[in-house]
Design a protein around this motif. Structure first.
Motif, PDB file in Angstrom:
ATOM      1  N   ARG A 108       0.838  -1.206   0.000  1.00 41.28           N
ATOM      2  CA  ARG A 108       0.000   0.000   0.000  1.00 41.28           C
ATOM      3  C   ARG A 108       0.868   1.249   0.000  1.00 41.28           C
ATOM      4  NH1 ARG A 108      -4.585  -0.332   4.489  1.00 41.28           N
ATOM      5  NH2 ARG A 108      -5.129   1.626   3.453  1.00 41.28           N
ATOM      6  N   VAL A 109       1.975   1.180   0.709  1.00 39.74           N
ATOM      7  CA  VAL A 109       2.914   2.307   0.740  1.00 39.74           C
ATOM      8  C   VAL A 109       3.455   2.562  -0.662  1.00 39.74           C
ATOM      9  CG1 VAL A 109       5.128   3.137   1.634  1.00 39.74           C
ATOM     10  CG2 VAL A 109       3.564   1.901   3.142  1.00 39.74           C
ATOM     11  N   ARG A 110       3.843   1.506  -1.353  1.00 40.12           N
ATOM     12  CA  ARG A 110       4.410   1.646  -2.686  1.00 40.12           C
ATOM     13  C   ARG A 110       3.359   2.159  -3.683  1.00 40.12           C
ATOM     14  NH1 ARG A 110       9.509  -0.746  -3.143  1.00 40.12           N
ATOM     15  NH2 ARG A 110       9.345  -0.600  -5.410  1.00 40.12           N
ATOM     16  N   TYR A 162      -0.389   7.371   2.489  1.00 39.41           N
ATOM     17  CA  TYR A 162      -0.381   6.327   3.520  1.00 39.41           C
ATOM     18  C   TYR A 162       0.623   6.664   4.620  1.00 39.41           C
ATOM     19  CZ  TYR A 162      -0.957   1.769   5.644  1.00 39.41           C
ATOM     20  OH  TYR A 162      -1.253   0.764   6.542  1.00 39.41           O
ATOM     21  N   LEU A 163       1.804   7.135   4.218  1.00 37.68           N
ATOM     22  CA  LEU A 163       2.803   7.526   5.214  1.00 37.68           C
ATOM     23  C   LEU A 163       2.318   8.718   6.039  1.00 37.68           C
ATOM     24  CD1 LEU A 163       6.274   7.147   3.477  1.00 37.68           C
ATOM     25  CD2 LEU A 163       5.391   5.874   5.425  1.00 37.68           C
ATOM     26  N   GLN A 164       1.612   9.637   5.404  1.00 34.98           N
ATOM     27  CA  GLN A 164       1.066  10.774   6.132  1.00 34.98           C
ATOM     28  C   GLN A 164       0.120  10.316   7.238  1.00 34.98           C
ATOM     29  OE1 GLN A 164      -0.507  13.371   2.934  1.00 34.98           O
ATOM     30  NE2 GLN A 164       0.871  14.937   3.725  1.00 34.98           N
ATOM     31  N   GLU A 165      -0.695   9.314   6.932  1.00 32.11           N
ATOM     32  CA  GLU A 165      -1.602   8.770   7.941  1.00 32.11           C
ATOM     33  C   GLU A 165      -0.825   8.139   9.095  1.00 32.11           C
ATOM     34  OE1 GLU A 165      -4.303   6.039   6.151  1.00 32.11           O
ATOM     35  OE2 GLU A 165      -5.112   7.508   4.738  1.00 32.11           O
ATOM     36  N   HIS A 209      11.048   6.643 -10.319  1.00 32.47           N
ATOM     37  CA  HIS A 209       9.851   6.013  -9.750  1.00 32.47           C
ATOM     38  C   HIS A 209      10.255   4.977  -8.708  1.00 32.47           C
ATOM     39  CE1 HIS A 209       6.375   6.857 -12.787  1.00 32.47           C
ATOM     40  NE2 HIS A 209       7.059   7.952 -12.493  1.00 32.47           N
ATOM     41  N   THR A 210      11.197   4.151  -9.093  1.00 28.98           N
ATOM     42  CA  THR A 210      11.665   3.087  -8.198  1.00 28.98           C
ATOM     43  C   THR A 210      12.342   3.665  -6.968  1.00 28.98           C
ATOM     44  OG1 THR A 210      11.985   1.598 -10.085  1.00 28.98           O
ATOM     45  CG2 THR A 210      13.108   1.034  -8.030  1.00 28.98           C
ATOM     46  N   SER A 211      13.153   4.705  -7.191  1.00 29.50           N
ATOM     47  CA  SER A 211      13.889   5.328  -6.093  1.00 29.50           C
ATOM     48  C   SER A 211      12.941   5.889  -5.036  1.00 29.50           C
ATOM     49  CB  SER A 211      14.788   6.442  -6.636  1.00 29.50           C
ATOM     50  OG  SER A 211      15.462   7.093  -5.581  1.00 29.50           O
ATOM     51  N   ILE A 212      11.906   6.592  -5.468  1.00 30.09           N
ATOM     52  CA  ILE A 212      10.959   7.190  -4.527  1.00 30.09           C
ATOM     53  C   ILE A 212      10.127   6.118  -3.823  1.00 30.09           C
ATOM     54  CG2 ILE A 212       8.876   8.623  -4.369  1.00 30.09           C
ATOM     55  CD1 ILE A 212      10.160  10.476  -6.446  1.00 30.09           C
ATOM     56  N   ALA A 213       9.708   5.101  -4.579  1.00 30.93           N
ATOM     57  CA  ALA A 213       8.938   4.009  -3.976  1.00 30.93           C
ATOM     58  C   ALA A 213       9.782   3.270  -2.942  1.00 30.93           C
ATOM     59  CB  ALA A 213       8.462   3.042  -5.053  1.00 30.93           C
ATOM     60  N   GLU A 214      11.054   3.051  -3.241  1.00 33.59           N
ATOM     61  CA  GLU A 214      11.953   2.382  -2.304  1.00 33.59           C
ATOM     62  C   GLU A 214      12.187   3.240  -1.065  1.00 33.59           C
ATOM     63  OE1 GLU A 214      13.385  -0.577  -2.243  1.00 33.59           O
ATOM     64  OE2 GLU A 214      12.587  -1.299  -4.154  1.00 33.59           O
ATOM     65  N   TYR A 215      12.320   4.531  -1.281  1.00 33.41           N
ATOM     66  CA  TYR A 215      12.541   5.449  -0.155  1.00 33.41           C
ATOM     67  C   TYR A 215      11.330   5.468   0.776  1.00 33.41           C
ATOM     68  CZ  TYR A 215      13.559   9.757   2.408  1.00 33.41           C
ATOM     69  OH  TYR A 215      13.788  10.688   3.394  1.00 33.41           O
ATOM     70  N   ALA A 260      11.271   2.170   2.713  1.00 32.37           N
ATOM     71  CA  ALA A 260      12.282   2.139   3.780  1.00 32.37           C
ATOM     72  C   ALA A 260      11.845   2.998   4.970  1.00 32.37           C
ATOM     73  CB  ALA A 260      13.621   2.632   3.236  1.00 32.37           C
ATOM     74  N   THR A 261      11.229   4.141   4.671  1.00 30.92           N
ATOM     75  CA  THR A 261      10.744   5.017   5.741  1.00 30.92           C
ATOM     76  C   THR A 261       9.631   4.344   6.526  1.00 30.92           C
ATOM     77  OG1 THR A 261      11.305   6.992   4.454  1.00 30.92           O
ATOM     78  CG2 THR A 261       9.727   7.277   6.249  1.00 30.92           C
ATOM     79  N   PHE A 262       8.732   3.684   5.821  1.00 25.02           N
ATOM     80  CA  PHE A 262       7.642   2.976   6.495  1.00 25.02           C
ATOM     81  C   PHE A 262       8.187   1.887   7.413  1.00 25.02           C
ATOM     82  CE2 PHE A 262       4.823  -0.725   6.617  1.00 25.02           C
ATOM     83  CZ  PHE A 262       3.726  -0.166   7.252  1.00 25.02           C
TER      84      PHE A 262
END
Length: 197
Positions: A36-38, A53-56, A144-150, A153-155
């Motif tokens: 869901r994060v990705r 999702y991360l904001q929530e 796209h991949t870089s931001i999704a991975e970041y 990782a944060t989640f």
């Protein structure tokens, strides 16, 4: 009045501990939610300006972190004011006070770091977005991949931090309540020179 206020800050302790324990087991912070994060990182083929999702997740965590930092400061101040003068003689009760103050400070520093890392996350993500705007299709898939991975990782970092925050609440509350009498009134009697840790 500082003593009354500090002890009042301990009262919701069991409820906060229970609430955090529930969060550690919740679907919101489960690693099953990584997908869901990705999906919230890249929406309809475009990088999302923010990951909803991360904001929530941040919105759920921040009140717990703010309260912990505030209560930790209040408790440290209260215990420090209860420490007797040096000329009165040190004893184990005083040692308990010092150890408790240091433990509260250590936990608070770590929670503050976690709180500030939310801002660092947004700053870092903004830099990645600016690169996306600059290079566009030239580095489309890579960014796209870089931001999704970041975001992923944060989640993961914050889902693990839930457990740490739960431990800090539990540990601080447990330490203080087990030694509350020694913290409030350090004793000199030799037969009472012990503390629970």
């Amino acid at each position: 009045s500082s003593g009354i206020n500090a002890e009042w800050s301990l009262r919701p302790g069991p409820k906060r501990i229970s609430a955090l324990e529930s969060l550690t087991k919740s679907e919101q912070f489960s690693w099953k939610s990584i997908e869901r994060v990705r999906k919230c990182a890249v929406v309809n083929g475009s990088v999302a300006t923010t990951n909803s999702y991360l904001q929530e997740c941040f919105s759920t965590l921040k009140p717990f972190m703010r309260e912990f930092i505030d209560n930790s400061l209040l408790l440290r101040t209260w215990i420090t004011l209860l420490i007797p003068k040096t000329e009165d003689g040190d004893n184990l009760g005083v040692e308990v006070q010092y150890v408790t103050v240091n433990a509260c400070e250590d936990y608070s520093v770590d929670v503050k770091r976690l709180y500030h890392s939310i801002n660092h996350y947004y700053m870092r993500r903004a830099k990645l977005l600016s690169k996306y705007e600059k290079y566009g299709n030239k580095a489309h898939e890579c960014l796209h991949t870089s931001i999704a991975e970041y975001d992923e990782a944060t989640f993961i970092e914050f889902s693990l931090s839930i457990t740490h925050l739960y431990y800090y609440y539990l540990s601080m509350y447990d330490k203080i309540m087990k030694n509350i009498d020694k913290i409030k009134k350090p004793r000199n009697d030799s037969h009472e020179l012990y503390f629970t840790w």
